[in-house]
Design a protein around this motif. Structure first.
Motif: not given
Length: 65
Positions: A40-65
């Motif tokens: 349960x602990x492993x899957x809880x951490x894995x379920x949250x951890x996926x978003x951190x490597x994608x943060x730069x991609x989210x920033x790029x996707x939402x960039x203005x201009x």
């Protein structure tokens, strides 16, 4: 690149990344052979951890201009 093109490309990258991430997380989770609480602990951490490597991609996707 237009905003809609960035969002479309970013969405495709996210889908591929998540597919690979889930496969790897399940493979690791199956090999742990731990008790229910550890799994349960492993899957809880894995379920949250996926978003951190994608943060730069989210920033790029939402960039203005």
């Amino acid at each position: 690149m237009s905003a809609s093109a960035r969002k479309a490309l970013g969405s495709a990258v996210i889908l591929v990344y998540l597919l690979l991430y889930v496969v790897v997380a399940v493979m690791i989770g199956e090999r742990l052979h731990a008790n229910a609480w550890a799994s349960l602990a492993f899957y809880a951490v894995a379920g949250i951890a996926w978003v951190f490597p994608l943060r730069p991609l989210f920033t790029w996707m939402n960039a203005k201009g």
